[in-house]
Design a protein around this motif. Structure first.
Motif: not given
Length: 231
Positions: A111-123
């Protein structure tokens, strides 16, 4: 709809010990199921077969449409992508931050860094640790470390979350906080299977309960049926 189907499952180890005898169990999508029983009753073996750390000696195990008993080792990742696992001892990377520990579970998917960031912050927000993303495991309490482990297990959106004694090292208050996190995850649609010795937690949460004894299902309790008197 059954998300997990176990039919006539038997597990005998190489040393000749049989841990599971002719066990059949169905778990529907979205259920929260406790697996209980005394030490050595087969609880850990049962869940290890679900995520294919162990292979059944005979019988059928279907997890999310995949035959776990027959799948080849090189394709086990297909099962692992459908589920997350939370352990009693957290298994966090000590030199990685909270954010990095959770992001690690996503990096293999490209995944892109932005996609990873969004998922991590959400959880992290879901488990109540959004403000501690930059801290390290040794800066957290035991309950917070377990929340990180839960976040890591669910960050990829698994259909199933398997919890092996997730409150075993925690005090009563912290244990209930963890259980409230797991309930919130369950309400979002994730099927949860939790092995535990903590009858107090099982009694309070009023979920479906499967009691094992010597590798067999001794009794099943529908939601709300379990009580101390029932044991």
């Amino acid at each position: 709809m059954d998300l997990i189907r176990m039919k006539n499952v038997k597990k005998t180890y190489k040393n000749g010990v049989t841990a599971i005898y002719d066990l059949s169990l169905n778990i529907k999508k979205g259920q929260f199921v406790f697996i209980i029983g005394s030490t050595g009753c087969g609880k850990s073996t049962l869940i290890k077969m679900l995520y294919r750390e162990e292979r059944p000696t005979s019988g059928q195990i279907i997890v999310g449409g995949i035959d776990v008993a027959r799948i080849k080792n090189r394709k086990v990742y297909k099962i692992r992508r459908k589920l997350g696992v939370v352990f009693q001892d957290f298994k966090l990377l000590p030199k990685q931050t909270v954010y990095e520990n959770v992001a690690f579970a996503l990096e293999i998917f490209g995944l892109t860094k932005s996609d990873i960031h969004a998922k991590v912050i959400k959880v992290l927000d879901l488990v109540g640790l959004k403000t501690k993303a930059k801290q390290y495991p040794n800066q957290l309490s035991g309950g917070e470390q377990q929340r990180v482990a839960i976040a890591r297990a669910i960050v990829n959106g698994p259909k199933i979350l398997i919890c092996d004694e997730p409150t075993g090292n925690l005090d009563e208050k912290t244990s209930m906080e963890i259980m409230h996190v797991l309930e919130a995850i369950n309400k979002l649609g994730t099927t949860i299977i939790m092995v535990t010795h903590d009858t107090e937690i099982v009694n309070k949460l009023k979920k479906r309960v499967v009691e094992l004894d010597s590798g067999r299902i001794l009794k099943e309790y529908a939601e709300g049926e379990y009580s101390y008197e029932g044991i």
